[in-house]
Write a protein that holds these residues in place. Structure first.
Motif, short mmCIF file in Angstrom:
data_model
loop_
_atom_site.label_atom_id
_atom_site.label_comp_id
_atom_site.label_asym_id
_atom_site.label_seq_id
_atom_site.Cartn_x
_atom_site.Cartn_y
_atom_site.Cartn_z
N SER A 257 -12.52 -0.29 16.03
CA SER A 257 -12.86 0.44 14.88
C SER A 257 -14.20 0.37 14.34
O SER A 257 -14.91 -0.83 14.59
N LEU B 274 -2.58 2.54 11.86
CA LEU B 274 -2.81 3.90 11.33
C LEU B 274 -1.47 4.55 11.07
O LEU B 274 -1.26 5.07 9.96
N GLU B 275 -0.74 4.82 12.22
CA GLU B 275 0.65 5.60 11.99
C GLU B 275 1.25 4.94 11.19
O GLU B 275 2.16 5.78 10.16
N ARG C 280 0.40 5.35 7.42
CA ARG C 280 0.56 6.80 7.14
C ARG C 280 1.81 7.00 6.54
O ARG C 280 2.19 7.52 5.47
N TYR D 117 -9.25 0.84 7.41
CA TYR D 117 -8.77 2.42 7.63
C TYR D 117 -9.08 3.34 6.23
O TYR D 117 -8.95 2.75 5.12
N THR E 247 -8.46 8.71 3.33
CA THR E 247 -8.45 9.91 3.86
C THR E 247 -7.68 10.14 5.09
O THR E 247 -6.85 10.94 5.12
N ASP E 248 -7.65 8.85 5.90
CA ASP E 248 -6.95 9.13 7.09
C ASP E 248 -5.35 8.60 6.99
O ASP E 248 -4.63 8.91 7.71
N THR F 197 -2.49 11.59 4.47
CA THR F 197 -2.41 12.80 5.05
C THR F 197 -0.99 13.29 4.83
O THR F 197 -0.77 14.71 4.67
N GLY G 212 -9.58 7.88 -1.28
CA GLY G 212 -9.69 8.93 -0.08
C GLY G 212 -10.33 10.23 -0.46
O GLY G 212 -10.47 10.45 -1.74
N GLU H 237 -15.97 6.37 1.22
CA GLU H 237 -15.23 5.64 2.39
C GLU H 237 -16.17 5.16 3.13
O GLU H 237 -16.93 6.05 3.91
#
Lengths: 322, 322
Positions: A261, B97-98, B101, B124, B127-128, B131, B159, B187
């Protein structure tokens, strides 16, 4: 060869009396040495005496060696007079390679044969600085941290033409003088601590340059965050604790992906098996038998003690003596 | 909208009970909250209770809020039950990340409308991560340091789709919960402290990967060196002191050239007028009227106090009470 036993040194010469050189002078005075200083700046002497005076209360708290006395500070009118009877020389001139090179050659010429001459350079390899000295074998790096009279660390390393015995002598001398010595077996620009510190510093400069954070944000993010741990537990062992009971191995399994990252401008190395094992084994070695629970308890108490020591947590009530 | 006043929050939910989530739970318990935890791992509860138990002596020293009690910790069998009555949710799931989210979308669905949901993500951007949530406006980052019950810093940032009021609410809530808050207006991957820490960490990994230093060397170079200062004075103000009475301006004049040296794998930014002024003005602002002599005295006393607090210097003799 006039190299005394490291523990028997009585007379130290400091060349350069700025923040670092003056700090070294204050340190050596507090450790009971006779200290001779030379600095070409016209206002060097009053500045130096102010620095020593300002440092003395701190040095008194740290504990003065028997006979330690600011009156044992002498300012010499020339480099040659400053070095004529030195048993150890610490050079702390401005950080310019040509200047350091010439100065070290002059110091070598002026200092009794065999006496070790150390440079406070923040990052030049001695190999690059010792090129013109007649006896490069006695030239070593002894890199301190500011202020040298308070921060224990000195990084000691020689250049290609340095006699390994001069490196070993310097390490023993600094230990005798109350420093905490990290001897390096190879030249690495910036040594160890400065590479780490400099990486952080450059990231900070990038953030200010891009308006991503202010000086205040940066400073607060360290003193309210990781800086509290780093006063007593280094970044590796600290991160090993972030891995919970699984330690560094679990931490790398968990955060290894994050190395890709863009958390800093510094690209990470490939986390291959060798590096993985190096970190895991290195942390096990650094833990030196302390269990995860031991380390957690130590870290917790350390942070509390540091918060208290820095006035962010009230002192506990003292029990009455009855 | 069920968002209470930040100071009136009584029930906090922690999702994820690893080192960070468990540390948050311990912190909130010590601050007197009812804490509900959910973690899908089968051994999460005993691990969590061990963590809280191990942390409690430290938390007691830090000072417990009235009514603080480890018995106010509840482990919920499902995410939905954990969030049903939450007034604040802190997510501390693994750094993927997944996963984050999906989890944040589930937390959003399970938590009363308007209640702020914060992620402990180490880097992270929200914003990411926001979603797929139905109400991304209440999702913020609240990034702690390990252990969250001891290290004051929390970095707070939203975000693109976060409601700025949710960010402001989170900052006020964390302050009410005893944290030291750094609110960011944009960010930045890795936020502030983690960028700094990560730059240092990556340099350390490179050194181990190349056999340039051991884990022990690295840790010692920090705890015996710059780490002693960083517990109470950040890297910028510390370096300003390295410039002596001339401060940051003198330091940059003196060491600016060294920014081109290979002291770290991280390239330095161009030290142009704007950055120079930014650092000098920023340090003047951070000094907040303290003179160079004031700062030196403060640093000296700070290092001495930290050395003493961490057992590297004996306590001064106490004066007899007579």
């Amino acid at each position: 060869m006039a190299r005394p036993d490291p523990a028997d040194v009585a007379r130290v010469t400091c060349v350069g009396a700025g923040v670092i050189g003056g700090g070294w002078a204050a340190h050596f005075l507090a450790r009971g040495y006779d200290v001779t200083v030379w600095d070409p700046a016209p206002d060097a002497e009053p500045r130096l005496r102010r620095l020593v005076e300002a440092a003395w209360p701190a040095l008194t708290q740290l504990g003065l060696a028997p006979g330690a006395d600011p009156a044992r500070l002498k300012v010499a009118p020339t480099l040659e007079e400053a070095c004529a009877e030195a048993e150890f020389v610490q050079e702390s001139a401005p950080e310019k390679l040509e200047l350091k090179r010439d100065l070290l050659a002059r110091l070598d010429a002026a200092t009794p044969p065999g006496v070790v001459v150390a440079s406070s350079t923040s990052g030049y390899p001695m190999t690059d600085m010792q090129t013109t000295a007649a006896d490069p074998g006695r030239l070593v790096v002894g890199h301190p941290f500011n202020p040298p009279y308070l921060i224990p660390l000195v990084e000691v390393v020689g250049g290609e033409r340095t006699d390994p015995e001069a490196v070993a002598w310097a390490a023993r001398f600094y230990e005798a003088a109350g420093k905490s010595v990290l001897t390096m077996d190879r030249e690495l620009p910036g040594f160890v601590a400065n590479r780490l510190q400099e990486a952080l510093w450059r990231e900070a400069l990038h953030m200010v340059a891009n308006g991503e954070a202010t000086v205040r944000d940066i400073d607060a993010s360290i003193t309210e965050g990781p800086g509290l741990r780093w006063a007593f537990m280094g970044p590796c062992l600290t991160f090993a604790l972030a891995g919970g009971e699984g330690g560094m191995a679990h931490m790398l399994d968990h955060f290894g992906e994050s190395l890709k990252s863009p958390w800093t401008r510094l690209e990470a190395p490939e986390l291959d098996r060798k590096l993985y094992d190096g970190m895991v084994d290195g942390c096990a070695e650094a833990a030196a038998g302390r269990s995860h629970a031991d380390l957690v308890a130590e870290r917790d108490q350390g942070v509390i003690d540091v918060l208290r020591a820095t006035g962010r947590l009230p002192e506990p009530p003292r029990r009455s003596a009855g």
